[in-house]
Design a protein around this motif. Structure first.
Motif, PDB file in Angstrom:
ATOM      1  N   LEU A 175       0.813  -1.209   0.000  1.00  0.00           N
ATOM      2  CA  LEU A 175       0.000   0.000   0.000  1.00  0.00           C
ATOM      3  C   LEU A 175       0.850   1.263   0.000  1.00  0.00           C
ATOM      4  CD1 LEU A 175      -2.814  -1.031   2.515  1.00  0.00           C
ATOM      5  CD2 LEU A 175      -3.007  -0.816   0.028  1.00  0.00           C
ATOM      6  N   LEU A 176       2.034   1.180   0.619  1.00  0.00           N
ATOM      7  CA  LEU A 176       2.904   2.352   0.716  1.00  0.00           C
ATOM      8  C   LEU A 176       4.059   2.306  -0.279  1.00  0.00           C
ATOM      9  CD1 LEU A 176       2.923   2.768   4.587  1.00  0.00           C
ATOM     10  CD2 LEU A 176       1.741   4.172   2.917  1.00  0.00           C
ATOM     11  N   HIS A 177       4.010   1.364  -1.221  1.00  0.00           N
ATOM     12  CA  HIS A 177       5.009   1.270  -2.302  1.00  0.00           C
ATOM     13  C   HIS A 177       6.421   1.066  -1.753  1.00  0.00           C
ATOM     14  CE1 HIS A 177       1.714   2.458  -4.839  1.00  0.00           C
ATOM     15  NE2 HIS A 177       1.610   3.634  -4.248  1.00  0.00           N
ATOM     16  N   LEU A 178       6.554   0.117  -0.821  1.00  0.00           N
ATOM     17  CA  LEU A 178       7.854  -0.254  -0.275  1.00  0.00           C
ATOM     18  C   LEU A 178       8.127  -1.716  -0.607  1.00  0.00           C
ATOM     19  CD1 LEU A 178       7.538   1.308   3.310  1.00  0.00           C
ATOM     20  CD2 LEU A 178       8.430   2.388   1.238  1.00  0.00           C
ATOM     21  N   ARG A 179       9.408  -2.088  -0.568  1.00  0.00           N
ATOM     22  CA  ARG A 179       9.773  -3.472  -0.865  1.00  0.00           C
ATOM     23  C   ARG A 179      11.060  -3.831  -0.126  1.00  0.00           C
ATOM     24  NH1 ARG A 179       8.386  -6.882  -5.030  1.00  0.00           N
ATOM     25  NH2 ARG A 179       7.384  -5.202  -6.188  1.00  0.00           N
ATOM     26  N   VAL A 180      11.140  -5.061   0.361  1.00  0.00           N
ATOM     27  CA  VAL A 180      12.358  -5.580   0.967  1.00  0.00           C
ATOM     28  C   VAL A 180      13.173  -6.286  -0.120  1.00  0.00           C
ATOM     29  CG1 VAL A 180      13.351  -7.100   2.714  1.00  0.00           C
ATOM     30  CG2 VAL A 180      11.191  -5.946   3.165  1.00  0.00           C
ATOM     31  N   CYS A 181      14.465  -5.986  -0.190  1.00  0.00           N
ATOM     32  CA  CYS A 181      15.348  -6.689  -1.131  1.00  0.00           C
ATOM     33  C   CYS A 181      16.668  -6.946  -0.426  1.00  0.00           C
ATOM     34  CB  CYS A 181      15.565  -5.876  -2.403  1.00  0.00           C
ATOM     35  SG  CYS A 181      16.415  -4.292  -2.151  1.00  0.00           S
ATOM     36  N   ASP A 182      17.497  -7.778  -1.021  1.00  0.00           N
ATOM     37  CA  ASP A 182      18.803  -7.999  -0.415  1.00  0.00           C
ATOM     38  C   ASP A 182      19.770  -6.914  -0.871  1.00  0.00           C
ATOM     39  OD1 ASP A 182      19.873  -8.646  -2.883  1.00  0.00           O
ATOM     40  OD2 ASP A 182      20.538 -10.643  -2.312  1.00  0.00           O
ATOM     41  N   ALA A 183      20.975  -6.943  -0.347  1.00  0.00           N
ATOM     42  CA  ALA A 183      21.926  -5.855  -0.581  1.00  0.00           C
ATOM     43  C   ALA A 183      22.408  -5.776  -2.021  1.00  0.00           C
ATOM     44  CB  ALA A 183      23.129  -5.995   0.351  1.00  0.00           C
ATOM     45  N   ARG A 184      22.073  -6.779  -2.844  1.00  0.00           N
ATOM     46  CA  ARG A 184      22.435  -6.737  -4.266  1.00  0.00           C
ATOM     47  C   ARG A 184      21.265  -6.286  -5.124  1.00  0.00           C
ATOM     48  NH1 ARG A 184      23.852 -12.844  -4.667  1.00  0.00           N
ATOM     49  NH2 ARG A 184      22.056 -12.802  -3.264  1.00  0.00           N
ATOM     50  N   GLY A 185      20.164  -5.930  -4.475  1.00  0.00           N
ATOM     51  CA  GLY A 185      18.982  -5.510  -5.213  1.00  0.00           C
ATOM     52  C   GLY A 185      18.134  -6.669  -5.694  1.00  0.00           C
ATOM     53  N   LEU A 186      18.473  -7.891  -5.305  1.00  0.00           N
ATOM     54  CA  LEU A 186      17.739  -9.077  -5.724  1.00  0.00           C
ATOM     55  C   LEU A 186      16.613  -9.387  -4.738  1.00  0.00           C
ATOM     56  CD1 LEU A 186      20.787 -11.327  -6.707  1.00  0.00           C
ATOM     57  CD2 LEU A 186      19.310 -10.004  -8.238  1.00  0.00           C
ATOM     58  N   PRO A 187      15.663 -10.244  -5.119  1.00  0.00           N
ATOM     59  CA  PRO A 187      14.591 -10.609  -4.176  1.00  0.00           C
ATOM     60  C   PRO A 187      15.155 -11.246  -2.914  1.00  0.00           C
ATOM     61  CG  PRO A 187      14.018 -11.273  -6.410  1.00  0.00           C
ATOM     62  CD  PRO A 187      15.447 -10.823  -6.456  1.00  0.00           C
ATOM     63  N   VAL A 188      14.511 -10.972  -1.794  1.00  0.00           N
ATOM     64  CA  VAL A 188      14.959 -11.511  -0.518  1.00  0.00           C
ATOM     65  C   VAL A 188      14.709 -13.019  -0.503  1.00  0.00           C
ATOM     66  CG1 VAL A 188      12.731 -11.086   0.600  1.00  0.00           C
ATOM     67  CG2 VAL A 188      14.786 -11.241   1.987  1.00  0.00           C
ATOM     68  N   THR A 189      15.652 -13.786   0.046  1.00  0.00           N
ATOM     69  CA  THR A 189      15.523 -15.235   0.098  1.00  0.00           C
ATOM     70  C   THR A 189      14.798 -15.660   1.373  1.00  0.00           C
ATOM     71  OG1 THR A 189      17.612 -15.582   1.285  1.00  0.00           O
ATOM     72  CG2 THR A 189      17.717 -15.447  -1.134  1.00  0.00           C
ATOM     73  N   LEU A 190      14.414 -16.933   1.416  1.00  0.00           N
ATOM     74  CA  LEU A 190      13.731 -17.467   2.599  1.00  0.00           C
ATOM     75  C   LEU A 190      14.602 -17.326   3.837  1.00  0.00           C
ATOM     76  CD1 LEU A 190      11.468 -19.044   4.013  1.00  0.00           C
ATOM     77  CD2 LEU A 190      12.566 -21.163   3.235  1.00  0.00           C
ATOM     78  N   HIS A 191      15.893 -17.673   3.725  1.00  0.00           N
ATOM     79  CA  HIS A 191      16.781 -17.591   4.883  1.00  0.00           C
ATOM     80  C   HIS A 191      16.954 -16.143   5.341  1.00  0.00           C
ATOM     81  CE1 HIS A 191      17.912 -21.565   3.195  1.00  0.00           C
ATOM     82  NE2 HIS A 191      18.036 -21.882   4.465  1.00  0.00           N
ATOM     83  N   GLN A 192      17.069 -15.217   4.410  1.00  0.00           N
ATOM     84  CA  GLN A 192      17.192 -13.810   4.782  1.00  0.00           C
ATOM     85  C   GLN A 192      15.930 -13.317   5.478  1.00  0.00           C
ATOM     86  OE1 GLN A 192      18.278 -12.384   0.774  1.00  0.00           O
ATOM     87  NE2 GLN A 192      20.059 -11.405   1.699  1.00  0.00           N
ATOM     88  N   SER A 193      14.779 -13.696   4.942  1.00  0.00           N
ATOM     89  CA  SER A 193      13.524 -13.266   5.551  1.00  0.00           C
ATOM     90  C   SER A 193      13.365 -13.837   6.950  1.00  0.00           C
ATOM     91  CB  SER A 193      12.342 -13.692   4.675  1.00  0.00           C
ATOM     92  OG  SER A 193      11.124 -13.265   5.248  1.00  0.00           O
ATOM     93  N   MET A 194      13.708 -15.105   7.125  1.00  0.00           N
ATOM     94  CA  MET A 194      13.612 -15.728   8.447  1.00  0.00           C
ATOM     95  C   MET A 194      14.531 -15.028   9.436  1.00  0.00           C
ATOM     96  SD  MET A 194      13.384 -19.767   7.380  1.00  0.00           S
ATOM     97  CE  MET A 194      13.347 -20.328   9.086  1.00  0.00           C
ATOM     98  N   ALA A 195      15.745 -14.676   8.985  1.00  0.00           N
ATOM     99  CA  ALA A 195      16.697 -14.016   9.873  1.00  0.00           C
ATOM    100  C   ALA A 195      16.238 -12.612  10.265  1.00  0.00           C
ATOM    101  CB  ALA A 195      18.073 -13.950   9.201  1.00  0.00           C
ATOM    102  N   ARG A 196      15.789 -11.810   9.275  1.00  0.00           N
ATOM    103  CA  ARG A 196      15.390 -10.432   9.578  1.00  0.00           C
ATOM    104  C   ARG A 196      14.132 -10.379  10.435  1.00  0.00           C
ATOM    105  NH1 ARG A 196      11.721  -7.432   6.664  1.00  0.00           N
ATOM    106  NH2 ARG A 196      13.030  -5.575   6.845  1.00  0.00           N
ATOM    107  N   ASN A 197      13.243 -11.358  10.263  1.00  0.00           N
ATOM    108  CA  ASN A 197      12.018 -11.352  11.064  1.00  0.00           C
ATOM    109  C   ASN A 197      12.220 -11.986  12.429  1.00  0.00           C
ATOM    110  OD1 ASN A 197       9.702 -10.171   9.407  1.00  0.00           O
ATOM    111  ND2 ASN A 197      10.632 -11.561   7.928  1.00  0.00           N
ATOM    112  N   ALA A 198      13.168 -12.921  12.551  1.00  0.00           N
ATOM    113  CA  ALA A 198      13.501 -13.461  13.865  1.00  0.00           C
ATOM    114  C   ALA A 198      14.126 -12.368  14.734  1.00  0.00           C
ATOM    115  CB  ALA A 198      14.458 -14.644  13.724  1.00  0.00           C
ATOM    116  N   ALA A 199      14.893 -11.470  14.094  1.00  0.00           N
ATOM    117  CA  ALA A 199      15.528 -10.371  14.832  1.00  0.00           C
ATOM    118  C   ALA A 199      14.551  -9.257  15.167  1.00  0.00           C
ATOM    119  CB  ALA A 199      16.695  -9.806  14.016  1.00  0.00           C
ATOM    120  N   ARG A 200      13.325  -9.336  14.655  1.00  0.00           N
ATOM    121  CA  ARG A 200      12.335  -8.293  14.933  1.00  0.00           C
ATOM    122  C   ARG A 200      12.063  -8.181  16.436  1.00  0.00           C
ATOM    123  NH1 ARG A 200       8.934  -5.916  11.402  1.00  0.00           N
ATOM    124  NH2 ARG A 200       9.259  -7.560   9.847  1.00  0.00           N
ATOM    125  N   ALA A 201      12.136  -9.344  17.145  1.00  0.00           N
ATOM    126  CA  ALA A 201      11.913  -9.326  18.592  1.00  0.00           C
ATOM    127  C   ALA A 201      12.956  -8.455  19.290  1.00  0.00           C
ATOM    128  CB  ALA A 201      11.958 -10.749  19.144  1.00  0.00           C
TER     129      ALA A 201
END
Length: 244
Positions: free
Chosen positions: A89-115
């Motif tokens: 809705l706000l025209h934002l996107r998560v990507c990795d540092a190379r500009g590629l789509p975020v992978t499952l492992h990256q997503s799991m890591a960034r969301n586990a660190a949300r706590a």
């Protein structure tokens, strides 16, 4: 607070592309929208399990709440190219540092660190974002990801770029291949490439289009050797937005 600055990535064709990191205000608003959705789902779950045994209800609600709060973001990151409903809705996107789509492992890591980012009362994540020039919270640093502003096409840009006088690729076989085998992310990539083409240096522009075109020549068995790389890419884009 460190000054926000663009994040530059270099493609395999040595073409620099600037990604614009998202500001804190829009990120927080997107998070609140997603949080509201998750709370709504948890409320519905709570109502559904309230009719059963108390012990089972507590177990199901606890497990379900964890899956919703954590799994929702991971699922959206992987399934929808780094966009939750709030980010969409706000025209934002998560990507990795190379500009590629975020992978499952990256997503799991960034969301586990949300706590950790939420402690205390979101202080760690807020401080990390304010001190980082790319507005990365702790989870983004751990997973090597960033949240960027999604490139928006100007009104009618898609139809304008997809309008070609003669399209030698407009045949039943390729129309079907594009419709069934070209993902949404690939369509967005082709559109973004054509939008950025005028700002590229001539040599870089030629090399980039030829590289992309070669991939699709092989993938879709396109035998027209006289079709330039850029023309082939633009013809494919025209098929993506073709209207009967």
């Amino acid at each position: 607070m460190r000054e926000l600055r663009p994040f530059t990535v270099i493609t395999p064709e040595h073409v620099p592309i600037e990604l614009i990191p998202a500001g804190m205000g829009r990120r927080i608003l997107a998070l609140l929208l997603d949080l509201g959705l998750c709370i709504g789902l948890i409320t519905v779950l709570s109502w559904l399990v309230s009719v059963g045994p108390v012990a089972v209800g507590i177990l199901v609600q606890t497990t379900g709440s964890f899956i919703i709060l954590w799994g929702y973001h991971v699922w959206c990151d992987v399934r929808f190219g780094g966009q939750s409903i709030g980010k969409k809705l706000l025209h934002l996107r998560v990507c990795d540092a190379r500009g590629l789509p975020v992978t499952l492992h990256q997503s799991m890591a960034r969301n586990a660190a949300r706590a950790l980012d939420m402690l205390p009362l979101g202080g760690i994540g807020l401080i990390s974002s304010l001190l980082d020039p790319y507005r990365r919270r702790l989870g983004d640093r751990i997973a090597d990801t960033l949240v960027v502003n999604e490139v928006q096409a100007t009104p009618n840009a898609e139809s304008r770029l997809a309008r070609v006088s003669i399209n030698s690729l407009d045949i039943p076989r390729l129309r079907r291949a594009v419709a069934h085998r070209l993902s949404l992310e690939e369509r967005e990539f082709l559109l973004s490439l054509c939008l950025r083409a005028p700002g590229l240096q001539e040599t870089a522009r030629y090399d980039l289009f030829e590289s992309v075109a070669e991939h699709y020549r092989v993938r879709f068995a396109i035998a027209d050797e006289h079709l330039s790389g850029e023309k082939l890419v633009r013809n494919l884009l025209a098929l993506c937005y073709r209207r009967e």
